[in-house]
Design a protein around this motif. Structure first.
Motif, short mmCIF file in Angstrom:
data_model
loop_
_atom_site.label_atom_id
_atom_site.label_comp_id
_atom_site.label_asym_id
_atom_site.label_seq_id
_atom_site.Cartn_x
_atom_site.Cartn_y
_atom_site.Cartn_z
N TYR A 48 0.87 -1.36 0.15
CA TYR A 48 0.16 -0.08 0.03
C TYR A 48 1.13 1.43 -0.23
N LEU A 49 1.89 1.30 1.04
CA LEU A 49 2.30 2.79 0.91
C LEU A 49 3.53 3.28 -0.27
N THR A 50 4.24 1.85 -0.76
CA THR A 50 4.69 1.65 -2.18
C THR A 50 4.42 2.71 -3.31
N GLY A 51 2.76 1.75 -2.90
CA GLY A 51 1.73 1.61 -4.26
C GLY A 51 1.92 3.02 -4.31
N ALA A 52 1.64 4.08 -2.73
CA ALA A 52 1.35 5.39 -3.00
C ALA A 52 2.13 6.55 -3.92
N ILE A 53 3.16 5.88 -3.17
CA ILE A 53 4.73 7.02 -3.57
C ILE A 53 5.06 6.43 -4.65
N ASP A 54 4.96 5.38 -5.57
CA ASP A 54 4.92 5.67 -6.89
C ASP A 54 3.10 6.56 -7.76
N GLN A 55 1.99 6.43 -6.83
CA GLN A 55 1.39 7.02 -7.59
C GLN A 55 1.89 8.34 -7.79
N ALA A 56 2.72 8.79 -6.35
CA ALA A 56 2.47 10.10 -6.06
C ALA A 56 3.94 10.71 -7.43
N ALA A 218 4.56 25.01 0.79
CA ALA A 218 2.82 26.05 1.06
C ALA A 218 1.17 26.36 0.29
N GLY A 219 0.51 26.26 1.05
CA GLY A 219 -0.14 26.64 0.50
C GLY A 219 -0.81 25.54 -0.01
N ALA A 220 -0.59 24.24 -0.31
CA ALA A 220 -0.57 22.85 -1.49
C ALA A 220 -2.05 22.15 -1.39
N ASP A 221 -2.46 22.47 -2.25
CA ASP A 221 -3.53 20.87 -2.35
C ASP A 221 -3.36 19.71 -2.06
N VAL A 222 -4.04 18.99 -0.43
CA VAL A 222 -3.41 18.25 -0.13
C VAL A 222 -4.39 17.20 -0.73
N THR A 223 -4.24 15.89 -1.42
CA THR A 223 -5.25 14.55 -1.13
C THR A 223 -5.03 13.57 -0.66
N THR A 224 -6.00 12.91 -0.71
CA THR A 224 -5.94 12.36 1.09
C THR A 224 -6.34 10.61 0.23
N ILE A 225 -5.38 9.59 0.90
CA ILE A 225 -6.15 8.45 0.68
C ILE A 225 -5.85 7.41 1.41
N HIS A 226 -6.61 6.48 1.07
CA HIS A 226 -6.87 5.57 2.26
C HIS A 226 -6.78 3.96 2.40
N MET A 227 -6.10 3.16 2.73
CA MET A 227 -6.95 1.60 2.28
C MET A 227 -7.64 0.92 2.09
N SER A 228 -7.52 0.49 0.75
CA SER A 228 -8.36 0.32 0.07
C SER A 228 -9.51 -0.62 0.28
N LEU A 229 -10.54 -1.13 0.63
CA LEU A 229 -11.65 -1.85 1.16
C LEU A 229 -10.47 -3.51 0.66
N TRP A 230 -10.37 -3.88 -0.77
CA TRP A 230 -9.36 -5.64 -0.80
C TRP A 230 -8.57 -4.85 0.80
N LYS A 231 -7.70 -4.08 0.14
CA LYS A 231 -6.17 -4.54 0.57
C LYS A 231 -6.45 -4.37 2.49
#
Length: 439
Positions: A48-56, A218-231
């Protein structure tokens, strides 16, 4: 002439300033990916974490912030996350938050590997001493090797990122722990911030070590993700207690199907349970001794109905199951151990089922036959053809050849079957008292 040149230069500077101001006003704000992580560290959460870094990296975010609260976890999963942090071209910020959270054990290593290490007030970091699955110390020789390896690893991470390497080593060797404010004072983390927007403003313009990345947050637009139901489902399925329960149900279902072919449901359910359990065994490091003991326990339970050991095999199977379950995930790391109460409950249930089955078998063996010749002995019949000494008797809903052992007996008299002779001839005698006989 000089005055004119100065005035022209001033106009040019003013024009450039206006252009830059216009560009700044019209520019898009930076984008930050926030990753919620409140869990232990295992192969599923590492993915989950490595996938999030890849997505970023793929979506062009300016930074990725891991909002972490973890008790630690598996060393192998921790190293997968750290490798991804170190290789990421996108700045990785580890933020121990919200207040009340912690970065313990493997979480300290992940924090030390981040480009920016941050904490919220009322959080803590530390306690990275490797332990066994039972929560105790590792045997001396192995313990020395494991601790030296971990100490060198975390020292290298801290030194590379310009942080307090001495304390990082103490966290491994002495299980040292720090509050957020203490960690900031001792240069263990880079910043303490009460919330994410404040953190992003505080670290704006910071240059990271050793990558040399400049943060624009500074003043960034923040997109928050959570662990999916399957995970989350997969993370639940690799719980050691659930794995052992699924193994037990799988073996039970397959055994019931083998003894009662054609029931379908027990075999199907057992096969599915075993497959899901094998997934957990594949994900977590397991002990071969634990698996062998559980298989031996299953063999003892299956053999008990065939070898009348008066419960000895069932008790041996229960003992093997409990010990095997406790050894199954050794050495899996902090938090990965089958609860002794779960193991005892499963073993006790299997033992009770085995006792119940054996009781039914003994009762069936002692029960008087309800069909065949043996069932006729002791039955009362009615004479249909006079016995002098041979005739016909109506017994058990059928007419039988019969022979009187006590003189002749007339039609309609009640007789008692004493035995069954050759040629299925019944040996009877007059009943001592009249008995109602259903024809």
């Amino acid at each position: 002439m000089l005055l004119l040149r100065g005035f022209s230069a001033l106009l040019c500077a003013f024009a450039v300033a206006l252009a830059l101001a216009g560009t700044a006003v019209g520019a898009d704000p930076p984008r930050v990916l926030a990753v919620e992580f409140e869990n232990d560290i295992n192969p599923v959460t590492a993915d989950y974490l490595t996938g999030a870094i890849d997505q970023a990296e793929k979506d062009g975010y300016d930074a990725v912030v891991i909002l972490m609260d973890t008790p630690g976890g598996l060393d192998s999963a921790m190293r997968d996350i750290i490798k991804k942090e170190l290789a990421s071209p996108v700045p990785v910020v580890v933020y121990v938050s919200p207040p009340g959270s912690r970065a313990a054990s493997a979480g300290v290593f992940i924090t030390m590997a981040a480009d920016v290490a941050a904490m919220a007030p009322n959080t803590n970091i530390g306690s990275s001493t490797p332990i066994s699955t039972s929560g105790g110390n590792i045997p001396s020789d192995l313990r020395r090797k494991v601790i030296n390896d971990a100490a060198a690893y975390i020292r290298g991470l801290a030194e590379t990122h310009g942080r307090n390497a001495d304390w990082a080593e103490q966290a491994v060797r002495q299980a040292s722990n720090l509050t957020a404010e203490e960690a900031l004072q001792k240069n263990v983390v880079d910043v303490v911030a009460p919330d994410l927007p404040t953190l992003l403003n505080d670290i704006d313009g910071m240059r990271t070590e050793p990558k040399g990345l400049v943060l624009h947050t500074a003043g960034a637009d923040v997109t928050t993700i959570h662990m999916s139901l399957w995970k989350r489902i997969l993370d639940t399925l690799i719980d050691p207690n659930i794995i052992v329960l699924l193994l037990s149900l799988g073996v039970l279902g397959i055994t019931v199907e083998l003894f009662n072919p054609g029931l379908i449901f027990p075999g199907t359910f057992g096969a599915i349970a075993l497959i899901v359990a094998f997934f957990g065994l594949q994900v977590l490091p397991v002990s071969a001794a634990g698996i062998l003991l559980i298989l031996l326990a299953a063999a003892f339970f299956v053999a008990e109905p065939f070898v009348m050991s008066h419960g000895a095999l069932a008790l041996a199977g229960a003992a093997c199951f409990v010990v095997g379950s406790l050894m199954l995930f050794d050495p899996a790391g902090h938090g990965y151990q089958v609860s002794i109460w779960v193991a005892l409950a499963i073993a006790g249930t299997f033992t009770l089922l085995m006792v119940f089955a054996l009781t039914k078998i003994v009762q069936a063996r002692r029960r008087k036959p309800v069909t065949g010749e043996e069932d006729l002995v002791g039955q009362v019949g009615v004479v249909r053809k006079p016995l002098d000494p041979s005739g016909l008797v109506f017994v058990h809903g059928e007419l039988w050849q019969a022979q009187s052992d006590g003189g002749s007996i007339g039609v309609g008299a009640n007789v008692l079957v004493e035995s069954v002779g050759e040629g299925l001839v019944l040996h009877v005698r007059p009943a001592e008292a009249p008995v109602a006989v259903t024809a």
